[in-house]
Design an enzyme around this catalytic site. Structure first.
Site, PDB file in Angstrom:
ATOM      1  N   HIS A 156      10.441  -6.866  31.064  1.00 58.85           N
ATOM      2  CA  HIS A 156      10.413  -7.744  32.234  1.00 58.85           C
ATOM      3  C   HIS A 156      10.398  -9.215  31.857  1.00 58.85           C
ATOM      4  O   HIS A 156      10.777 -10.073  32.686  1.00 58.85           O
ATOM      5  CB  HIS A 156       9.186  -7.418  33.086  1.00 58.85           C
ATOM      6  CG  HIS A 156       9.409  -7.634  34.552  1.00 58.85           C
ATOM      7  ND1 HIS A 156      10.359  -8.496  35.054  1.00 58.85           N
ATOM      8  CD2 HIS A 156       8.787  -7.088  35.648  1.00 58.85           C
ATOM      9  CE1 HIS A 156      10.329  -8.485  36.378  1.00 58.85           C
ATOM     10  NE2 HIS A 156       9.391  -7.631  36.763  1.00 58.85           N
ATOM     11  N   ASP A 402      28.999   1.677  38.995  1.00 52.90           N
ATOM     12  CA  ASP A 402      30.050   2.683  38.854  1.00 52.90           C
ATOM     13  C   ASP A 402      30.477   2.758  37.389  1.00 52.90           C
ATOM     14  O   ASP A 402      30.964   1.777  36.832  1.00 52.90           O
ATOM     15  CB  ASP A 402      31.235   2.307  39.751  1.00 52.90           C
ATOM     16  CG  ASP A 402      32.371   3.317  39.686  1.00 52.90           C
ATOM     17  OD1 ASP A 402      32.191   4.360  39.020  1.00 52.90           O
ATOM     18  OD2 ASP A 402      33.413   3.058  40.297  1.00 52.90           O
TER      19      ASP A 402
END
Length: 837
Positions: A156, A402
């Site tokens: 993070h 995708d």
């Protein structure tokens, strides 16, 4: 379910044949952490995404990862120190971890259920991050059914959720062979210090102690977050239906009963309402003392809030602060949910550009070091009781991730559409309507089927007779003028008259609603992949015929592939027109996910809500409009649709205040039933036979030239979509170019509102008088919407007054609607100066 890890290795950036590869690798040695990076959680965050087969091989995914790392180098680096001893990301191209695994199971609903509750979830992203040096660890797990799950563990301190998603999006692009947008200069992409440099002199206008920073208290493990011995944390997935959320939002937006509190309230997001509800429920479940303070922590994305300077597109680091709505357990439990939502909304709104700049100045003022403050984002805390923390992923466009799995080359909208019809009494009983629906479904079996795939893997409608949904409802009101007025503006009342499509498998859902006056309302929710408007209409008419006990006419024709729309033989195949940009488009290249505020899918002010206005054009008004459109060309006879569409196009464009040089288009559906002649389309054909005309011009040309210019432009483009064009489209769609070039349909239901364009659906030819369930034709009709109307997507239909007048349902942003109302009934002048040049 057993997960077996087969390999684990480091993947380094692959600069390929880029001539600047070596220069890029040497141009930036470290990325200095910004003040936002330093206050983020010093830990890894994890996530998993599942994909249907066919999925690319592991080596293709690995190669795509290496290509993406060449652009996003920080993920192949390591946390270390810069030359001044401050923590930084060292760009040493040491690599990311890539793990390959298999699962001895199908990725079924039962497996998904296990994942939502935590069981087996840990095994789907790389093994424990404890001791890991990599900043990115990815695992690809293949299931027996061919599905894959991509699990990631990411640090993070390197990036926030938006930037992490941008990298994953880029990995998908690289895997598909689509070029990643690397046009942003390397220095700008990695420069985190100058962008967030404090002002001189500092202007600390807010108190940041207790929000972003807190005093250092030594061992944090025994503090506020200490867990009780023997406590076990379990996860429960809560599913909120669309209807439930609408009711929750209705309650949260309800005005106070009287006084100043009844004034208009700002738009409340789904997240604010759901977060308020969960905060109240969790606090009640914890059984806290009424005097105990409880806070909610909500991430607020600075990308949409910082204005001077703005966070550049493509920024790869953290840009998040937090809002901290605070109250007591007693107040939270006894106040109306509206007050809790307002508390959250107010605190989120407070974290604006001024607050972000104040934080930067405070963090750079030396006070943090002098007072030995530490970030409040403390990953060592075990539990948050009595507080809650909410991370919103509502703005993440998961559909954009995708990796190249097969996608069908379909042209029609992959969504449901909605219609509402009202009938005078006496209406047949529900049992008669239901029995007749069953008879109609025996003839139109596709509406009782399900979307699936055929043996060759192509999308298809499976005729499994699984059934349609039949909903019975009542309304405690008369269907009078007040009801019609409510329905004309859309919204909650309208959406309750047709079934929700959220999470459903049925291709047809109908709702029968009976009002106190005995009027009957039929609401239809129908999947657009099954049929176009005329095909749906034929089915509705057949249901009415079955209800009245008459033969179904026309007889349905179900053959969609053999000869009617078959590609011509190679020697006869003729692709005479360009279908890229019309029916198909290239998958967006170099585009990351849209910026999210972090507090909802879309943060909208009241003027950014889409509202619907019904415009009524009298017969006399339309006659005058057509006369003006023919000025200068008296021999030309234009249709009602062409003239009304041209007028609405001009009015909406003027109301939007667009720049004169901007391009604007109008999209008009063209029905192939009346155009295809070799062979003709049978009257009872049950599928879709629609393409689109795309008249286009500039704002200046549209507004400065006479109405006839827009009408003629529409007429010419619609006429161009003839039999030859339809046959050319059939040949192109079957040529293999769609698959080879990875084209996707332009009919994209996920697209954002039509900011410069409009879309017109014409229902003028629908013979409403033929829809008869034994009580005569409908006396009212209204198109519906899914989750929300799309700005600029217009329906034009005959008015039910029966006097030749026309109604147009026009959705626009609230900020545009007032200007549109002022001009929509004004006859166009020869010239106008409405465009900004």
């Amino acid at each position: 379910m057993e997960i077996i890890v087969h390999s684990s290795r480091s993947v380094k950036p692959n600069y390929g044949d880029r001539s600047d590869g070596g220069a890029v690798a040497a141009s930036v040695e470290v990325v200095h952490l910004s003040v936002f990076d330093k206050i983020s959680y010093d830990e890894y965050i994890t996530g998993v995404c599942a994909f249907h087969p066919p999925a690319p091989p592991n080596h293709i995914l690995e190669a795509g990862l290496a290509t993406a790392l060449a652009v996003y180098r920080e993920w192949a680096g390591r946390l270390g120190m810069d030359g001044t001893g401050n923590r930084a990301i060292v760009l040493n191209d040491a690599g990311a971890r890539y793990v390959e695994a298999t699962a001895d199971a199908e990725l079924s609903s039962s497996v998904v259920l296990e994942l939502t509750t935590g069981a087996n979830l840990l095994s789907l992203y790389p093994p424990s991050c404890d001791g890991a040096k990599e900043l990115l660890l990815a695992q690809v797990t293949r299931f027996r059914c061919g599905s894959i799950i991509v699990g990631v563990s990411v640090h993070h301190r390197v990036a926030d959720g938006h930037a992490i998603w941008a990298f994953l999006f880029a990995w998908g692009q690289a895997t598909r062979g689509v070029r990643i947008d690397d046009s942003i200069p390397v220095q700008q992409r990695h420069d985190r210090l100058s962008l967030f440099a404090p002002r001189d002199p500092p202007q600390v206008k807010f108190d940041h102690r207790g929000n972003e920073f807190k005093p250092h208290v030594g061992d944090a493990s025994g503090g506020n977050g200490a867990a009780h011995a023997g406590d076990e944390v379990v996860i429960h997935r809560v599913h909120f239906s669309k209807e439930w959320i609408m009711e929750l939002k209705s309650q949260s937006q309800a005005a106070a009963s009287e006084g100043a509190a009844a004034t208009a309230r700002p738009y409340t997001t789904t997240l604010q309402c759901v977060a308020a509800h969960l905060w109240r429920c969790i606090t009640a479940a914890r059984g806290l003392d009424g005097n105990q303070t409880t806070r909610m922590r909500i991430a607020v994305n600075g990308r949409s809030r910082m204005k001077d300077p703005r966070v550049p597109v493509g920024y790869t680091g953290n840009a998040v602060l937090w809002a901290w709505p605070t109250t007591t357990a007693r107040e939270l439990g006894r106040q109306h949910i509206r007050e809790t939502v307002e508390l959250i909304s107010r605190e989120v709104a407070r974290i604006d550009d001024a607050y972000f700049r104040s934080f930067i100045d405070f963090a750079g003022s030396g006070a943090v070091e002098k007072e030995q403050l530490v970030p409040t984002a403390d990953s060592l805390e075990l539990t948050l009781s009595p507080n809650v923390e909410v991370d919103s992923l509502l703005g993440i466009p998961f559909y954009d991730m995708d990796f190249g799995g097969a996608r069908p080359a379909l042209v029609n909208y992959d969504e449901y559409i909605f219609y509402v019809y009202a009938f005078h009494p006496p209406a047949p009983p529900n049992a008669v309507l239901e029995a007749a629906l069953a008879k109609a479904l025996a003839e139109y079996r596709e509406w009782a089927g399900r979307l699936g795939v055929e043996a060759s893997g192509n999308p298809a409608i499976v005729l499994n007779d699984a059934g349609a949904r039949f909903v019975e409802a009542t309304a405690d009101a008369e269907f009078g003028g007040s009801t019609v007025a409510l329905l004309s503006t859309g919204g909650k009342v309208l959406s309750r008259l047709y079934p929700s499509c959220d999470g459903v498998e049925e291709l047809l859902l109908v709702q029968v609603t009976r009002f106190r006056c005995a009027s009957l309302v039929l609401g239809f929710t129908m999947h657009h992949k099954v049929a176009d408007g005329p095909g749906m209409w034929n089915f509705m008419v057949a249901w009415g015929q079955a209800t009245r006990g008459v033969a179904i006419d026309p007889v349905p024709v179900h053959d969609r592939t053999s000869s009617l729309f078959a590609r011509r033989r190679e020697r006869d195949s003729r692709v005479k027109f360009e279908h890229r940009g019309a029916e198909f488009k290239v998958k967006p290249r170099g585009e990351g996910p849209p910026a999210s505020d972090g507090v909802g899918a879309v943060v909208r002010a009241d003027d950014e809500v889409v509202v619907v206005h019904r415009v009524h054009f009298s017969r006399e008004w339309i006659t005058e409009l057509k006369s003006r459109a023919s000025q200068g060309a008296p021999s030309r006879q234009y249709t009602t649709l062409q003239c009304v569409a041209a007028h609405l196009w001009r009015c909406i464009t003027e109301a939007r205040g667009l720049h004169g040089r901007e391009a604007t288009r109008i999209r008009i559906a063209v029905n192939g039933r009346a155009r295809m002649v070799r062979p003709p389309v049978p009257e009872g054909y049950t599928g879709s036979v629609v393409l689109w005309a795309w008249p286009a011009t500039t704002v200046r040309e549209l507004l400065d030239r006479p109405l006839r210019y827009a009408v003629e432009l529409i007429s010419r483009e619609v006429a161009r979509i003839d039999d030859a064009y339809f046959r050319s489209f059939v040949d192109f769609a079957g040529s293999g170019a769609v698959e080879k070039e990875q084209l996707v349909p332009t009919a994209d239901a996920a697209e954002v509102p039509l900011c410069t364009d409009i879309d017109v659906d014409c229902l003028l030819a629908i013979p409403f008088h033929k829809l008869n369930f034994g009580c005569g034709p409908p006396f009212y009709f209204r198109p519906g919407y899914g989750h929300a109307p799309v700005a600029g997507a217009i329906y034009v239909l005959r008015s039910f007054q029966g006097d030749g007048s026309v109604d147009a349902y026009v959705p626009l942003f609230r900020r545009t609607m007032d200007a549109f109302k002022k001009c929509c009934h004004s006859f166009p002048m020869t010239t106008t100066t409405g465009a900004r040049l």
